[in-house]
Design an enzyme around this catalytic site. Sequence first.
Site, PDB file in Angstrom:
ATOM      1  N   LYS A  49       0.824  -1.181   0.144  1.00  0.00           N
ATOM      2  CA  LYS A  49      -0.113  -0.135   0.123  1.00  0.00           C
ATOM      3  C   LYS A  49       0.770   1.161  -0.006  1.00  0.00           C
ATOM      4  O   LYS A  49       2.070   1.145   0.354  1.00  0.00           O
ATOM      5  CB  LYS A  49      -0.860  -0.007   1.227  1.00  0.00           C
ATOM      6  CG  LYS A  49       0.001  -0.056   2.520  1.00  0.00           C
ATOM      7  CD  LYS A  49      -1.138  -0.246   3.942  1.00  0.00           C
ATOM      8  CE  LYS A  49      -0.249   0.021   5.079  1.00  0.00           C
ATOM      9  NZ  LYS A  49      -1.190  -0.188   6.197  1.00  0.00           N
ATOM     10  N   TYR A 271      15.033  31.031   7.387  1.00  0.00           N
ATOM     11  CA  TYR A 271      13.806  31.783   7.794  1.00  0.00           C
ATOM     12  C   TYR A 271      13.934  31.866   9.449  1.00  0.00           C
ATOM     13  O   TYR A 271      14.013  30.927  10.269  1.00  0.00           O
ATOM     14  CB  TYR A 271      12.599  31.040   7.515  1.00  0.00           C
ATOM     15  CG  TYR A 271      12.169  31.106   6.131  1.00  0.00           C
ATOM     16  CD1 TYR A 271      11.800  32.275   5.434  1.00  0.00           C
ATOM     17  CD2 TYR A 271      11.948  29.946   5.280  1.00  0.00           C
ATOM     18  CE1 TYR A 271      11.377  32.406   4.099  1.00  0.00           C
ATOM     19  CE2 TYR A 271      11.900  29.838   3.870  1.00  0.00           C
ATOM     20  CZ  TYR A 271      11.374  31.290   3.320  1.00  0.00           C
ATOM     21  OH  TYR A 271      11.152  31.238   2.116  1.00  0.00           O
TER      22      TYR A 271
END
Length: 389
Positions: A49, A271
């Site tokens: 999956k 940042y």
Amino acid sequence: MTHPATATVLAPHEPRGEGARLTVDLNAVAHNVRLLRRRTAAELMAVVKADGFGHGAVDVARTAIAAGAGWLGVTSVDEAAALRDAGLRVPVLSWLNPVDADFDTAVRRCVDLAVPSRDHLDAIARADGLARVHLHLDTGMARDGAEPGAWLELCRRAYAAEREGRIRVVGVMGHLACAETPGHPANAAGRRLFEWGVAAARDAGLRPAVRHLAASAAALTEPRAHFDLVRVGAALVGIDPTGTTALRTALTLAAPVVAVRRVAAGTPVGYGHAWHAPAATTLGLVPVGYGDGLPRHAWARAEVQVRGRRRRIAGRISMDQLVVDLGDDPVRPGETATVFGPGGGGEPTLQDWAGWADTIAHELVTGLGPRLRRHVLPADNRDPHGSLT
């Protein structure tokens, strides 16, 4: 007095245009499957999956089958159909579908279906053709699967549908909540509830041939939960939720250093200026970031490997890039920064990154971005003694 930073950008040593590269080593998958096959008398379902836990569903599936897996497992009908489209013909189970899923396609493509509720059973029984189903019992997670209080009625309805020729009950399944903690009392409780569910199904007249409860963690540490089939997903690609087994990691993420600059002590980076250089140092810019799946909040502890040494990330991870504190190493643009790998060369591992991010390796591998260039190393399908598997 501070001095302006100086930057150097040179032609990379790697082929032009190459950025971050994700290498998938299918030999690691084959090794892990063979190890798991030796640990159990049950059959092995390779759970692929979420695109094979980010490793490529078809590649992982083919490798696992060649190494001894006899089943495949996914969540949706679409995932199962993609395996069929790739030519894979072993039994495939899909176990997490909405009530209005395309069950006609599932039955037509010979995909087994999990039944967690009366509504699912009724919808699947209306599909065009004889559906192979696995009744799914909730064994202690209050998640997917039928509640124990609804189980007897589900079994009775399944028996009636089977007698009418609309379905065939081939399996009973469950899932353990705490298998990553060997010996946890919830595991024994879940196993007892599962055994009750199987007995109840048989008392209702059903004859399920395949009982499966164990996923990767229980496959490694709970042999009493193995029954007829174990469902292995994370362990295929080298993730051991229990921390007990030496599996081989199948992924390596590396990227070139695209720029270097010398900065003075106190220089802020990234940042929010969350990091300042504690001393004069060299910074390296690496073109991989949270847009590629790296957890942004791991920056304060995370490391990458450059020139055989682990180096701390300097400043917050950006969407497309991160900065590395290289100290006084004379690194040049084009040299490789290894973000994570198997760890044999001292590089950070997925488990390291999971710890830095306060998460699990499963989340990291399934969150890797599609723009990462993937390079697949094929498995040779040989065991350690050189014989074909």
